[in-house]
Design an enzyme around this catalytic site. Structure first.
Site, PDB file in Angstrom:
ATOM      1  N   ASP A  30       0.851  -1.182   0.000  1.00 47.07           N
ATOM      2  CA  ASP A  30       0.000   0.000   0.000  1.00 47.07           C
ATOM      3  C   ASP A  30       0.896   1.244   0.000  1.00 47.07           C
ATOM      4  O   ASP A  30       1.903   1.307   0.719  1.00 47.07           O
ATOM      5  CB  ASP A  30      -0.910   0.003   1.230  1.00 47.07           C
ATOM      6  CG  ASP A  30      -2.049   1.004   1.107  1.00 47.07           C
ATOM      7  OD1 ASP A  30      -3.215   0.561   1.031  1.00 47.07           O
ATOM      8  OD2 ASP A  30      -1.777   2.226   1.075  1.00 47.07           O
ATOM      9  N   ILE A  31       0.520   2.250  -0.787  1.00 47.69           N
ATOM     10  CA  ILE A  31       1.330   3.458  -0.919  1.00 47.69           C
ATOM     11  C   ILE A  31       1.297   4.292   0.367  1.00 47.69           C
ATOM     12  O   ILE A  31       2.191   5.119   0.592  1.00 47.69           O
ATOM     13  CB  ILE A  31       0.825   4.274  -2.145  1.00 47.69           C
ATOM     14  CG1 ILE A  31       1.911   5.154  -2.709  1.00 47.69           C
ATOM     15  CG2 ILE A  31      -0.416   5.083  -1.808  1.00 47.69           C
ATOM     16  CD1 ILE A  31       1.586   5.736  -4.076  1.00 47.69           C
ATOM     17  N   GLY A  91     -15.633   2.764   3.447  1.00 45.30           N
ATOM     18  CA  GLY A  91     -14.314   3.379   3.313  1.00 45.30           C
ATOM     19  C   GLY A  91     -13.578   2.976   2.052  1.00 45.30           C
ATOM     20  O   GLY A  91     -12.361   3.170   1.962  1.00 45.30           O
ATOM     21  N   GLN A  92     -14.303   2.437   1.064  1.00 49.60           N
ATOM     22  CA  GLN A  92     -13.641   2.040  -0.185  1.00 49.60           C
ATOM     23  C   GLN A  92     -13.400   3.267  -1.051  1.00 49.60           C
ATOM     24  O   GLN A  92     -14.347   3.988  -1.390  1.00 49.60           O
ATOM     25  CB  GLN A  92     -14.493   1.018  -0.955  1.00 49.60           C
ATOM     26  CG  GLN A  92     -13.795   0.488  -2.204  1.00 49.60           C
ATOM     27  CD  GLN A  92     -14.601  -0.573  -2.949  1.00 49.60           C
ATOM     28  OE1 GLN A  92     -15.773  -0.820  -2.650  1.00 49.60           O
ATOM     29  NE2 GLN A  92     -13.977  -1.192  -3.931  1.00 49.60           N
ATOM     30  N   HIS A  98     -10.369  -5.289  -3.471  1.00 47.89           N
ATOM     31  CA  HIS A  98      -9.057  -5.516  -2.863  1.00 47.89           C
ATOM     32  C   HIS A  98      -9.191  -5.832  -1.385  1.00 47.89           C
ATOM     33  O   HIS A  98     -10.079  -5.326  -0.710  1.00 47.89           O
ATOM     34  CB  HIS A  98      -8.133  -4.294  -3.037  1.00 47.89           C
ATOM     35  CG  HIS A  98      -8.710  -3.012  -2.540  1.00 47.89           C
ATOM     36  ND1 HIS A  98      -9.604  -2.263  -3.282  1.00 47.89           N
ATOM     37  CD2 HIS A  98      -8.548  -2.335  -1.373  1.00 47.89           C
ATOM     38  CE1 HIS A  98      -9.947  -1.181  -2.597  1.00 47.89           C
ATOM     39  NE2 HIS A  98      -9.334  -1.210  -1.419  1.00 47.89           N
ATOM     40  N   LEU A  99      -8.293  -6.654  -0.899  1.00 46.74           N
ATOM     41  CA  LEU A  99      -8.137  -6.924   0.526  1.00 46.74           C
ATOM     42  C   LEU A  99      -6.940  -6.150   1.031  1.00 46.74           C
ATOM     43  O   LEU A  99      -5.917  -6.071   0.348  1.00 46.74           O
ATOM     44  CB  LEU A  99      -7.836  -8.402   0.779  1.00 46.74           C
ATOM     45  CG  LEU A  99      -8.869  -9.479   0.549  1.00 46.74           C
ATOM     46  CD1 LEU A  99      -8.251 -10.819   0.943  1.00 46.74           C
ATOM     47  CD2 LEU A  99     -10.113  -9.237   1.359  1.00 46.74           C
ATOM     48  N   HIS A 100      -7.052  -5.625   2.243  1.00 48.09           N
ATOM     49  CA  HIS A 100      -5.888  -5.097   2.945  1.00 48.09           C
ATOM     50  C   HIS A 100      -5.376  -6.200   3.864  1.00 48.09           C
ATOM     51  O   HIS A 100      -6.153  -6.771   4.644  1.00 48.09           O
ATOM     52  CB  HIS A 100      -6.271  -3.900   3.828  1.00 48.09           C
ATOM     53  CG  HIS A 100      -6.796  -2.716   3.086  1.00 48.09           C
ATOM     54  ND1 HIS A 100      -6.056  -1.567   2.881  1.00 48.09           N
ATOM     55  CD2 HIS A 100      -8.005  -2.486   2.507  1.00 48.09           C
ATOM     56  CE1 HIS A 100      -6.780  -0.680   2.222  1.00 48.09           C
ATOM     57  NE2 HIS A 100      -7.973  -1.208   1.983  1.00 48.09           N
TER      58      HIS A 100
HETATM   59  P1  5GP Z   1      -9.619   1.490   0.137  1.00 50.72           P
HETATM   60  O1  5GP Z   1      -9.694   2.797   0.881  1.00 50.72           O
HETATM   61  O2  5GP Z   1     -10.296   1.593  -1.216  1.00 50.72           O
HETATM   62  O3  5GP Z   1     -10.086   0.297   0.926  1.00 50.72           O
HETATM   63  O4  5GP Z   1      -8.098   1.213  -0.110  1.00 50.72           O
HETATM   64  C1  5GP Z   1      -7.377   1.760  -1.166  1.00 50.72           C
HETATM   65  C2  5GP Z   1      -5.945   1.713  -0.761  1.00 50.72           C
HETATM   66  O5  5GP Z   1      -5.160   1.915  -1.922  1.00 50.72           O
HETATM   67  C3  5GP Z   1      -5.523   2.798   0.240  1.00 50.72           C
HETATM   68  O6  5GP Z   1      -5.030   2.202   1.420  1.00 50.72           O
HETATM   69  C4  5GP Z   1      -4.467   3.605  -0.506  1.00 50.72           C
HETATM   70  O7  5GP Z   1      -3.408   4.014   0.329  1.00 50.72           O
HETATM   71  C5  5GP Z   1      -4.025   2.656  -1.588  1.00 50.72           C
HETATM   72  N1  5GP Z   1      -3.595   3.290  -2.820  1.00 50.72           N
HETATM   73  C6  5GP Z   1      -4.211   4.307  -3.470  1.00 50.72           C
HETATM   74  N2  5GP Z   1      -3.555   4.612  -4.600  1.00 50.72           N
HETATM   75  C7  5GP Z   1      -2.495   3.773  -4.657  1.00 50.72           C
HETATM   76  C8  5GP Z   1      -1.431   3.604  -5.597  1.00 50.72           C
HETATM   77  O8  5GP Z   1      -1.341   4.280  -6.630  1.00 50.72           O
HETATM   78  N3  5GP Z   1      -0.505   2.647  -5.337  1.00 50.72           N
HETATM   79  C9  5GP Z   1      -0.586   1.869  -4.201  1.00 50.72           C
HETATM   80  N4  5GP Z   1       0.381   0.957  -4.034  1.00 50.72           N
HETATM   81  N5  5GP Z   1      -1.575   1.996  -3.307  1.00 50.72           N
HETATM   82  C10 5GP Z   1      -2.522   2.934  -3.534  1.00 50.72           C
END
Ligand code: 5GP
Ligand code: ZN
Length: 112
Positions: A30-31, A91-92, A98-100
């Site tokens: 994750d970035i 929070g998506q 995707h899974l964290h």
């Molecule tokens: P969500 O909030 O949709 O569950 O998670 C999206 C995740 O993607 C966030 O934790 C965010 O930091 C990560 N993310 C967003 N853009 C990028 C990217 O360009 N590269 C990577 N590696 N992670 C990203």
């Protein structure tokens, strides 16, 4: 899906720190990590969210992939958290399933 961020990551069009690939899955860092280990596991095919997931085998593959990854990353024994945010209240922020996988520190409950 042409304008999908994670489809571009899966296609190698956007750079990412890939840690594992296989079985139609991809894991990368994750970035904006929220724990010492914070990886994202995505199917390489586009599925917008859990609401749109029709193929149970994809969901099963995501979980087993994350479990194996936790073992390989050395966080399985102490423990880890798998999070799947769905749509705005969940929070998506990226509309590609995707899974964290989070670990390397004790997690708190309830989540925010
Ligand atoms: P969500 O909030 O949709 O569950 O998670 C999206 C995740 O993607 C966030 O934790 C965010 O930091 C990560 N993310 C967003 N853009 C990028 C990217 O360009 N590269 C990577 N590696 N992670 C990203
Ligand atoms: Zn996508």
């Amino acid at each position: 899906m042409p304008d999908c961020l994670f489809c571009k990551v899966a296609a190698g069009q956007i750079p990412a720190a890939v840690v594992k690939r296989g079985d139609g899955m991809l894991a990368f860092k994750d970035i904006n990590p929220q724990a010492p280990t914070h990886l994202l596991v995505i199917p390489t095919i586009h599925v917008a969210s859990l609401n749109e997931a029709r193929d149970a085998s994809v969901l099963g593959a995501m979980l087993t992939f994350a479990r194996d990854l936790a073992q390989e990353q050395g966080i399985a024994q102490r423990g880890y958290r798998v999070v799947l945010n769905t749509n705005p209240d969940g929070g998506q922020t990226v509309l590609h399933l995707h899974l964290h996988l989070l670990g390397g520190r004790p997690m708190t409950w309830p989540p925010g």
